[in-house]
Design an enzyme around this catalytic site. Structure first.
Site, PDB file in Angstrom:
ATOM      1  N   ASN A  98       0.804  -1.228   0.000  1.00  0.00           N
ATOM      2  CA  ASN A  98       0.000   0.000   0.000  1.00  0.00           C
ATOM      3  C   ASN A  98       0.839   1.282   0.000  1.00  0.00           C
ATOM      4  O   ASN A  98       0.353   2.332  -0.414  1.00  0.00           O
ATOM      5  CB  ASN A  98      -0.923  -0.030   1.239  1.00  0.00           C
ATOM      6  CG  ASN A  98      -1.502   1.325   1.564  1.00  0.00           C
ATOM      7  OD1 ASN A  98      -2.469   1.763   0.948  1.00  0.00           O
ATOM      8  ND2 ASN A  98      -0.901   2.020   2.527  1.00  0.00           N
ATOM      9  N   TYR A 162       3.197   8.953 -11.500  1.00  0.00           N
ATOM     10  CA  TYR A 162       2.310   8.222 -10.575  1.00  0.00           C
ATOM     11  C   TYR A 162       1.416   7.247 -11.344  1.00  0.00           C
ATOM     12  O   TYR A 162       1.270   6.075 -10.958  1.00  0.00           O
ATOM     13  CB  TYR A 162       1.479   9.248  -9.806  1.00  0.00           C
ATOM     14  CG  TYR A 162       0.541   8.677  -8.764  1.00  0.00           C
ATOM     15  CD1 TYR A 162       1.023   8.244  -7.528  1.00  0.00           C
ATOM     16  CD2 TYR A 162      -0.828   8.609  -8.996  1.00  0.00           C
ATOM     17  CE1 TYR A 162       0.155   7.741  -6.558  1.00  0.00           C
ATOM     18  CE2 TYR A 162      -1.702   8.115  -8.038  1.00  0.00           C
ATOM     19  CZ  TYR A 162      -1.210   7.682  -6.814  1.00  0.00           C
ATOM     20  OH  TYR A 162      -2.076   7.188  -5.865  1.00  0.00           O
ATOM     21  N   LYS A 166       1.240   3.163 -11.067  1.00  0.00           N
ATOM     22  CA  LYS A 166       0.004   2.467 -10.678  1.00  0.00           C
ATOM     23  C   LYS A 166      -0.467   1.510 -11.786  1.00  0.00           C
ATOM     24  O   LYS A 166      -1.046   0.462 -11.488  1.00  0.00           O
ATOM     25  CB  LYS A 166      -1.083   3.484 -10.314  1.00  0.00           C
ATOM     26  CG  LYS A 166      -0.747   4.310  -9.069  1.00  0.00           C
ATOM     27  CD  LYS A 166      -0.596   3.429  -7.843  1.00  0.00           C
ATOM     28  CE  LYS A 166      -0.368   4.198  -6.562  1.00  0.00           C
ATOM     29  NZ  LYS A 166      -0.250   3.336  -5.382  1.00  0.00           N
TER      30      LYS A 166
HETATM   31  P1  NAP Z   1      -0.710   8.736   2.672  1.00  0.00           P
HETATM   32  O1  NAP Z   1      -1.746   9.146   3.682  1.00  0.00           O
HETATM   33  O2  NAP Z   1       0.133   9.779   2.054  1.00  0.00           O
HETATM   34  O3  NAP Z   1       0.230   7.603   3.357  1.00  0.00           O
HETATM   35  C1  NAP Z   1       1.309   7.080   2.629  1.00  0.00           C
HETATM   36  C2  NAP Z   1       1.896   5.918   3.413  1.00  0.00           C
HETATM   37  O4  NAP Z   1       2.972   5.369   2.646  1.00  0.00           O
HETATM   38  C3  NAP Z   1       2.474   6.338   4.758  1.00  0.00           C
HETATM   39  O5  NAP Z   1       2.249   5.291   5.672  1.00  0.00           O
HETATM   40  C4  NAP Z   1       3.959   6.472   4.468  1.00  0.00           C
HETATM   41  O6  NAP Z   1       4.792   6.257   5.589  1.00  0.00           O
HETATM   42  C5  NAP Z   1       4.154   5.332   3.467  1.00  0.00           C
HETATM   43  N1  NAP Z   1       5.347   5.512   2.654  1.00  0.00           N
HETATM   44  C6  NAP Z   1       5.585   6.479   1.742  1.00  0.00           C
HETATM   45  N2  NAP Z   1       6.813   6.316   1.196  1.00  0.00           N
HETATM   46  C7  NAP Z   1       7.367   5.236   1.790  1.00  0.00           C
HETATM   47  C8  NAP Z   1       8.605   4.563   1.664  1.00  0.00           C
HETATM   48  N3  NAP Z   1       9.548   4.976   0.807  1.00  0.00           N
HETATM   49  N4  NAP Z   1       8.831   3.484   2.447  1.00  0.00           N
HETATM   50  C9  NAP Z   1       7.906   3.062   3.337  1.00  0.00           C
HETATM   51  N5  NAP Z   1       6.692   3.638   3.492  1.00  0.00           N
HETATM   52  C10 NAP Z   1       6.441   4.717   2.730  1.00  0.00           C
HETATM   53  O7  NAP Z   1      -1.378   7.947   1.459  1.00  0.00           O
HETATM   54  P2  NAP Z   1      -2.832   7.294   1.271  1.00  0.00           P
HETATM   55  O8  NAP Z   1      -3.712   8.295   0.656  1.00  0.00           O
HETATM   56  O9  NAP Z   1      -3.244   6.572   2.492  1.00  0.00           O
HETATM   57  O10 NAP Z   1      -2.486   6.246   0.097  1.00  0.00           O
HETATM   58  C11 NAP Z   1      -2.169   4.891   0.343  1.00  0.00           C
HETATM   59  C12 NAP Z   1      -2.021   4.190  -0.998  1.00  0.00           C
HETATM   60  O11 NAP Z   1      -3.245   4.333  -1.727  1.00  0.00           O
HETATM   61  C13 NAP Z   1      -0.934   4.783  -1.885  1.00  0.00           C
HETATM   62  O12 NAP Z   1      -0.304   3.766  -2.602  1.00  0.00           O
HETATM   63  C14 NAP Z   1      -1.712   5.687  -2.821  1.00  0.00           C
HETATM   64  O13 NAP Z   1      -1.031   5.866  -4.042  1.00  0.00           O
HETATM   65  C15 NAP Z   1      -2.977   4.882  -3.001  1.00  0.00           C
HETATM   66  N6  NAP Z   1      -4.117   5.690  -3.445  1.00  0.00           N
HETATM   67  C16 NAP Z   1      -4.564   6.732  -2.691  1.00  0.00           C
HETATM   68  C17 NAP Z   1      -5.650   7.482  -3.151  1.00  0.00           C
HETATM   69  C18 NAP Z   1      -6.213   8.638  -2.386  1.00  0.00           C
HETATM   70  O14 NAP Z   1      -7.114   9.315  -2.926  1.00  0.00           O
HETATM   71  N7  NAP Z   1      -5.773   8.892  -1.160  1.00  0.00           N
HETATM   72  C19 NAP Z   1      -6.243   7.147  -4.384  1.00  0.00           C
HETATM   73  C20 NAP Z   1      -5.748   6.083  -5.109  1.00  0.00           C
HETATM   74  C21 NAP Z   1      -4.679   5.349  -4.625  1.00  0.00           C
HETATM   75  P3  NAP Z   1       5.343   7.479   6.524  1.00  0.00           P
HETATM   76  O15 NAP Z   1       4.192   7.907   7.395  1.00  0.00           O
HETATM   77  O16 NAP Z   1       6.458   6.877   7.278  1.00  0.00           O
HETATM   78  O17 NAP Z   1       5.768   8.556   5.569  1.00  0.00           O
END
Ligand code: NAP
Length: 254
Positions: A98, A162, A166
């Protein structure tokens, strides 16, 4: 059965799940849902400290959940971490890739570093964990879920890096599903639309209002709704599903 009591069904009791990006947002909601189902969850983020709150919330629902820190893009470190998790938690049954980042910008001005970093975290990170966890997952006849995005299906101006990462995850999912089906491992992807988390918090009000207009269900999604889809795929409903991408977007891509 009420949703609350059905949440109490602990069908993952005795299983070990690893969730990357578990410190906040979607990953945290997934980790908590798997803990509610009785799984021991290895919660991974860039640092173990970042996962402290998630782990406390998980351990309020089950026991034995642990926080770990690693940069998912570092192949050797991920390999070492998966070995340690297997040893400490007693195996590995479920992997949820994730962790993800964005570095948006139009292609014309996008620095090479912004392309490389997004691919390294979002795509190579999933490859790293899938490979490092493959033997225990095969032994357990386990499951892999990759969190992709609707933009991996549709593309998106300003997110070439991005969207490519994906879309790559969808290809990885389909290929691994074919490689691992004979070992009883189901591999699927989830493609969320616009979900309210830190990642989307920076969107300007005008852009957010415009986006809202294009979502038939008329609202943004919640992290818990993606966790509920993971829950479905890991439960009996997911037994005969592999290589698929479930789009969870309120109808955005219709
Ligand atoms: P978020 O709130 O920004 O959280 C990102 C998470 O990824 C955090 O736990 C962060 O850890 C971790 N992370 C980032 N870079 C990392 C690395 N190099 N190594 C280890 N951990 C890392 O994101 P989110 O919105 O929950 O998204 C979660 C997933 O869903 C992502 O893959 C995103 O692309 C996908 N997604 C999100 C949306 C949306 O609308 N939010 C839509 C489609 C897909 P730290 O806290 O330590 O930084």
């Amino acid at each position: 059965m009420s949703p609350e009591s059905s949440n109490e069904t602990r069908y993952l009791g005795g299983k070990v799940a690893l969730v990357t990006g578990a410190s906040r947002g979607i990953g945290r909601a997934i980790a908590e849902q798997l803990a509610r189902r009785g799984a021991k969850v290895a919660c991974v983020a860039t640092t173990a400290d970042n996962c402290a709150e998630t782990v406390a919330a998980c351990n309020a629902r089950t026991e034995g959940c642990v926080a770990y820190g690693v940069d998912v893009s570092h192949t050797a470190a991920v390999k070492e971490l998966c070995g340690a998790i297997k040893k400490e938690l007693g195996g590995l049954d479920i992997l949820v890739n994730n962790a993800g980042v964005t570095r948006d910008g139009l292609m014309l001005r996008m620095p090479e570093d912004d392309f490389d970093r997004v691919i390294a975290v979002n795509l190579k990170g999933a490859w790293n964990f899938s490979q490092a966890a493959m033997r225990p997952l095969m032994k357990a006849r386990g499951r892999i879920i990759n969190i992709s995005s609707v933009v991996g299906v549709t593309g998106n101006a300003g997110q070439a890096n991005y969207a490519a990462s994906k879309a790559g995850l969808i290809g990885l999912t389909k290929s691994l599903a074919q490689e691992l089906a004979g070992r009883g491992v189901c591999v699927n992807a989830i493609a969320p639309g616009f979900i309210e988390t830190d990642m989307t918090a920076g969107l300007e009000a005008d852009a957010a209002a415009e986006l809202l207009k294009s979502i038939p269900l008329g609202r943004v999604g919640r992290a818990e709704e993606i966790a509920a889809t993971v829950d479905f795929l890991l439960g009996p409903g997911g037994d005969y599903i592999t290589g698929q991408t479930l789009v969870i977007d309120g109808g955005l891509t219709l």
